[in-house]
Design an enzyme around this catalytic site. Structure first.
Site, PDB file in Angstrom:
ATOM      1  N   ASP A 161       5.304  -3.906   5.698  1.00 47.18           N
ATOM      2  CA  ASP A 161       6.521  -4.712   5.672  1.00 47.18           C
ATOM      3  C   ASP A 161       7.597  -4.068   6.539  1.00 47.18           C
ATOM      4  O   ASP A 161       7.771  -2.847   6.523  1.00 47.18           O
ATOM      5  CB  ASP A 161       6.999  -4.821   4.217  1.00 47.18           C
ATOM      6  CG  ASP A 161       8.215  -5.703   4.062  1.00 47.18           C
ATOM      7  OD1 ASP A 161       8.092  -6.917   4.282  1.00 47.18           O
ATOM      8  OD2 ASP A 161       9.288  -5.177   3.712  1.00 47.18           O
ATOM      9  N   GLU A 198      -8.903   8.950   8.357  1.00 42.78           N
ATOM     10  CA  GLU A 198      -9.714   9.811   7.499  1.00 42.78           C
ATOM     11  C   GLU A 198     -10.710   8.995   6.673  1.00 42.78           C
ATOM     12  O   GLU A 198     -11.629   9.558   6.076  1.00 42.78           O
ATOM     13  CB  GLU A 198      -8.817  10.613   6.547  1.00 42.78           C
ATOM     14  CG  GLU A 198      -7.896  11.602   7.225  1.00 42.78           C
ATOM     15  CD  GLU A 198      -7.002  12.314   6.219  1.00 42.78           C
ATOM     16  OE1 GLU A 198      -7.394  12.369   5.029  1.00 42.78           O
ATOM     17  OE2 GLU A 198      -5.918  12.791   6.612  1.00 42.78           O
TER      18      GLU A 198
END
Length: 555
Positions: A214, A275
């Site tokens: 957002d 990751e």
């Protein structure tokens, strides 16, 4: 002649097999999707109960609007706990069950991550405001008043009024780009970055597949606290995405958002996602005329955001020149980024109401819009209820819950008209959304368009959506192939999609009159392709289209 928009030879990085490239994303507004416990509010168990409907559309992923713990001053975009589910929506166990079922149905889950600001009820802010020397004193944007007591800068809030609120305990102002109860985090403080990244890791560990960021360009402010200059007609204004009723658009927002330091944080965010396998980001960028430059910066290099969307197609224009301009501008400016196109979301009036002139056009325009959207290059995002052709709900002032709409009524009616509950059953109270009084009313015209009324009806908007999305899946060139526009008559949008060993032609009559025209020289049809719901036909190089009609062929 063809006007090349994207060249696959220079876009080799866009032809990978990441699931999000060309994905169809379905936005769920949890408050309004399905109420499972009859309190008038949608919840996570309700979403779980309706996942089969979403899967039946043939989408790749679901984007969930905020469901985290919040006092709900801005419908969940004011978070008070980043690592929990608000009790009105359920529990973490409910979320995990929903996530598992979505994955079983072959759909990814993307969640809203609202980190530019928190609620003023967040423990971080409660501690920060207690003094100027506590452990979190610099976690938010605090500044001393001017000598005359006025705010530190002239910055304005998107929700109206100054972007500064006085705090009597610290005897300082704090910054808020939105409501005064949504204080802005200070991303210049590395501890703040670490904290929001750890909150993001919490959801990654639970198996979330991505994040919709957002207000992704609002994280940093100018450390020197310089005033914004006024918007000039020839300036690259950064506030044009705000409605005209709001003075926010009267400034050129050079210093209260879109700061260069944002790039470093986005690299940290991407490194965290890298990751984990197969995760993605979708950034919301509202930066006025500078939006495309910002998107280009945020998606370049493969080390920041995976994709972004702007507000280009969320306005009133639905015509060939506008579509062509938006796509061409994006592809020309954003050399290595990826776009997510949408006609509707939770912040704008529903697109059939924006695009039609009379009610009889609603279903034809709804069908044309998804046919066009599904034919475009990039990912696409659908907003709950648009698969039913829902128009904007007409609400009274007494019905409103949106603070933005309440603030600017009656000049602007706010965002509640697109947030009313999803109608599931045409013959049940409140459209089968809830047995209790819903938080927003279900209009009678929406109930008549309920899922139950359209399921199995071969001519319904709902069945058209299913067929069109199946058509997109069956033609991989539509996900990542290059896109080339054709010079056509004014009401005709024409382009080709090329890749995957084929070249396909798409023609759409976006006007209200039948069209008979010849194809540009050099465009030779090999065979017509049946495109769901479209009735266009050709005779050699001559094409005939009804109003709001389309035609597809292989070249």
């Amino acid at each position: 002649m063809d006007k090349t928009v994207t060249d696959p030879k220079t876009k080799s990085s866009d032809t990978g097999h990441e699931w999000w490239r060309g994905a169809v994303i379905y936005q769920v507004y949890p408050r309004s999707f399905q109420d499972s416990d009859d309190d008038g509010m949608g919840d996570i168990k309700g979403i779980t109960a309706r996942l089969e409907h979403i899967a039946s559309l043939g989408v790749d992923a679901i984007w969930l609007s905020p469901f985290m713990t919040s006092p709900q001053a801005d419908m969940g975009y004011d978070v008070s706990d980043y690592c929990n589910v608000d009790p009105m929506f359920g529990t973490l166990a409910d979320f995990d069950a929903m996530l598992d079922k979505a994955h079983q149905l072959g759909m990814k889950i993307i969640i809203d991550q609202v980190i530019s600001h928190t609620s003023d009820q967040h423990p971080w802010f409660k501690e920060s405001r207690t003094s100027r020397d506590n452990d979190k004193a610099s976690w938010y944007v605090w500044a001393n008043p001017q000598p005359d007591g006025t705010a530190p800068t002239n910055w304005l809030s998107v929700f109206g009024g100054p972007a500064w609120e006085w705090d009597g305990v610290r005897k300082q102002y704090y910054m808020h780009n939105f409501l005064a109860s949504q204080p802005d985090l200070n991303f210049h403080n590395p501890e703040v970055q670490d904290a929001v990244l750890e909150a993001t890791r919490f959801w990654l560990e639970r198996g979330v597949d991505g994040f919709r960021l957002d207000t992704a360009n609002y994280y940093f402010h100018d450390k020197e606290l310089r005033n914004n200059p006024p918007h000039m007609p020839d300036s690259e204004d950064a506030g044009l995405d705000a409605p005209d009723v709001n003075p926010y658009g009267m400034q050129n927002h050079l210093y209260d958002k879109t700061q260069p330091e944002n790039l470093g944080f986005l690299r940290r965010f991407r490194a965290l996602l890298d990751e984990y396998d197969d995760r993605t980001t979708v950034g919301e960028v509202g930066d006025g005329a500078r939006s495309l430059k910002t998107v280009a910066a945020y998606t370049s290099g493969g080390d920041k955001l995976h994709q972004c969307y702007t507000f280009d197609l969320l306005g009133p224009h639905f015509d060939p020149a506008h579509i062509r301009h938006c796509v061409t501008a994006f592809e020309g400016m954003v050399a290595h980024g990826w776009v997510c196109w949408a006609f509707s979301n939770h912040d704008v009036h529903r697109h059939v109401s924006r695009f039609i002139k009379v009610e009889s056009e609603r279903a034809p325009v709804a069908k044309l819009a998804i046919s066009l959207l599904a034919s475009m290059r990039g990912s696409i995002c659908l907003y709950q209820g648009e698969e039913l052709g829902l128009p904007e709900a007409e609400l009274t002032f007494e019905d409103l819950r949106d603070p933005y709409g309440i603030r600017f009524w009656p000049a602007f009616k706010g965002r509640d008209g697109c947030r009313t509950p999803m109608p599931w059953e045409a013959d049940k109270d409140n459209g089968g959304f809830s047995a209790a009084k819903p938080w927003l009313p279900v209009p009678a015209e929406h109930q008549a368009l309920a899922v139950s009324a359209q399921n199995g009806n071969d001519h319904s908007v709902l069945e058209h959506y299913r067929k069109v999305l199946a058509f997109r899946r069956a033609n991989p060139v539509l996900k990542t192939g290059s896109m080339h526009f054709l010079d056509m008559p004014a009401d005709i949008l024409g382009f080709t999609r090329q890749g995957e060993g084929e070249r396909m032609l798409f023609l759409f009559n976006m006007g209200r009159k039948p069209q008979d025209f010849r194809l540009p020289k050099g465009v030779v049809i090999d065979e017509a392709v049946v495109m769901p719901g479209m009735r266009g036909h050709h005779d050699g190089d001559h094409v005939t289209l009804a109003p709001f009609d389309g035609f597809c062929a292989r070249l």
